[in-house]
Design a protein around this motif. Structure first.
Motif, PDB file in Angstrom:
ATOM      1  N   TRP A  73       0.897  -1.245   0.081  1.00 36.96           N
ATOM      2  CA  TRP A  73       0.025   0.014  -0.242  1.00 36.96           C
ATOM      3  C   TRP A  73       1.024   1.311  -0.042  1.00 36.96           C
ATOM      4  N   GLN A  74       0.671   1.991  -0.925  1.00 37.78           N
ATOM      5  CA  GLN A  74       1.495   3.478  -0.913  1.00 37.78           C
ATOM      6  C   GLN A  74       0.330   4.476  -0.805  1.00 37.78           C
ATOM      7  N   PRO A  75       0.135   5.184   0.427  1.00 35.70           N
ATOM      8  CA  PRO A  75      -0.947   5.969   0.957  1.00 35.70           C
ATOM      9  C   PRO A  75      -0.469   7.309   0.463  1.00 35.70           C
ATOM     10  N   ASP A  76       0.935   7.747   0.318  1.00 32.79           N
ATOM     11  CA  ASP A  76       1.154   9.183   0.187  1.00 32.79           C
ATOM     12  C   ASP A  76       1.397   9.411  -1.539  1.00 32.79           C
ATOM     13  N   ARG A  77       1.059   8.479  -2.407  1.00 36.11           N
ATOM     14  CA  ARG A  77       1.024   8.763  -3.686  1.00 36.11           C
ATOM     15  C   ARG A  77      -0.097   9.447  -4.449  1.00 36.11           C
ATOM     16  N   PRO A  78      -0.016  10.341  -5.194  1.00 36.80           N
ATOM     17  CA  PRO A  78      -1.279  11.101  -5.864  1.00 36.80           C
ATOM     18  C   PRO A  78      -1.837  10.435  -6.964  1.00 36.80           C
ATOM     19  N   ARG A  84      -3.212   3.092  -5.827  1.00 32.75           N
ATOM     20  CA  ARG A  84      -2.330   3.122  -4.490  1.00 32.75           C
ATOM     21  C   ARG A  84      -2.319   1.734  -3.868  1.00 32.75           C
ATOM     22  N   GLY A 114      -0.849   1.054   9.497  1.00 26.61           N
ATOM     23  CA  GLY A 114       0.179   2.021   8.907  1.00 26.61           C
ATOM     24  C   GLY A 114       1.227   2.531   9.777  1.00 26.61           C
ATOM     25  N   SER A 117       1.313   9.152  10.773  1.00 27.48           N
ATOM     26  CA  SER A 117      -0.191   9.688  10.471  1.00 27.48           C
ATOM     27  C   SER A 117      -0.931   9.333   9.221  1.00 27.48           C
ATOM     28  N   GLU A 118      -0.063   8.227   8.625  1.00 27.68           N
ATOM     29  CA  GLU A 118      -0.462   7.766   7.213  1.00 27.68           C
ATOM     30  C   GLU A 118      -1.909   7.187   7.313  1.00 27.68           C
TER      31      GLU A 118
END
Length: 235
Positions: A73-78, A84, A114, A117-118
């Motif tokens: 999981w890549q939560p910070d990708r736009p 994601r 996670g 704060s992700e």
């Protein structure tokens, strides 16, 4: 393999040329073998074939929930919410939703923690599931677990001792996941997905060419086999 190569290089530096060369050649041969599709498939397939795919809802038993285990999981990708998710996570969620739609009155439990704060894996699953048509009130997020053992404990705390659940995860991970859920006092029914072995026909040239993709399959097989051994040692 890297360790063998380094030992060989150091041995050669110490003047033991024949032994050093032999160790370095051995490391390269091992690398080629483990990156070769026939070897990778034969290592991974025994794990993936331990449980049959669940084509339809099981007729026996009282299933209390569909449980989808966390993955990459890549939560910070736009990117979009589905973008994601890693390949394994996306396929797991898709299979979980397919099964849940056959019994939409049951809860869909999605799991995964996670860092900081992700947005957690479970929250990412939940958002993607809603976007794909699952009603929000049927989704239960388990945001604290960071590994399979913790996921099993969290599901047991949510549903109670002896609960029967459809357990959705990658086929290679299923033997280890089933064992963790059984140890936690649950009655899991395997619903494997995300098969990696034997996806390339042996008649194609690509099947006989070593690649990084095949090396990752070998890595997955070794990782899961060691994980199973660790469970049996602990219990």
């Amino acid at each position: 393999m890297a360790a063998i190569f380094i030992v060989g290089w150091l041995t050669r530096r110490l003047g033991r040329y024949r032994l050093g060369d032999s160790l370095m050649v051995m490391a390269m041969l091992l690398l080629l073998l483990t990156a070769w599709p026939p070897v990778a498939d034969n290592l991974l397939e025994p794990l993936e074939s331990q449980y049959d795919a669940l084509a339809a809802w099981p007729e026996d038993g009282e299933i209390e929930a569909v449980v989808v285990l966390g993955g990459g999981w890549q939560p910070d990708r736009p990117w979009s919410i589905t973008g994601r998710l890693s390949e394994s996570s996306a396929v797991r969620l898709m299979e979980g939703i397919r099964l849940w739609r056959q019994r939409p009155t049951l809860p869909l439990l999605v799991s995964g923690g996670g860092t900081g704060s992700e947005m957690t894996m479970a929250e990412g699953y939940a958002e993607a599931a809603e976007a794909l048509g699952v009603t929000a009130e049927r989704i239960v997020t388990l945001t604290s677990p960071h590994d399979t053992a913790a996921e099993a404990v969290a599901v047991q705390a949510q549903l109670g001792e002896g609960a029967q659940v459809l357990l959705v995860t990658s086929a290679s991970h299923m033997p280890r996941a089933m064992r963790h859920f059984e140890v936690a006092g649950l009655a899991p029914v395997a619903a494997p997905t995300h098969y990696l072995a034997s996806r390339t026909e042996s008649s194609r040239l690509a099947y006989w060419v070593p690649s990084a993709h095949e090396l990752r399959k070998t890595e997955r097989a070794i990782y899961e086999a060691l994980g199973l051994l660790a469970i049996y040692w602990e219990h």
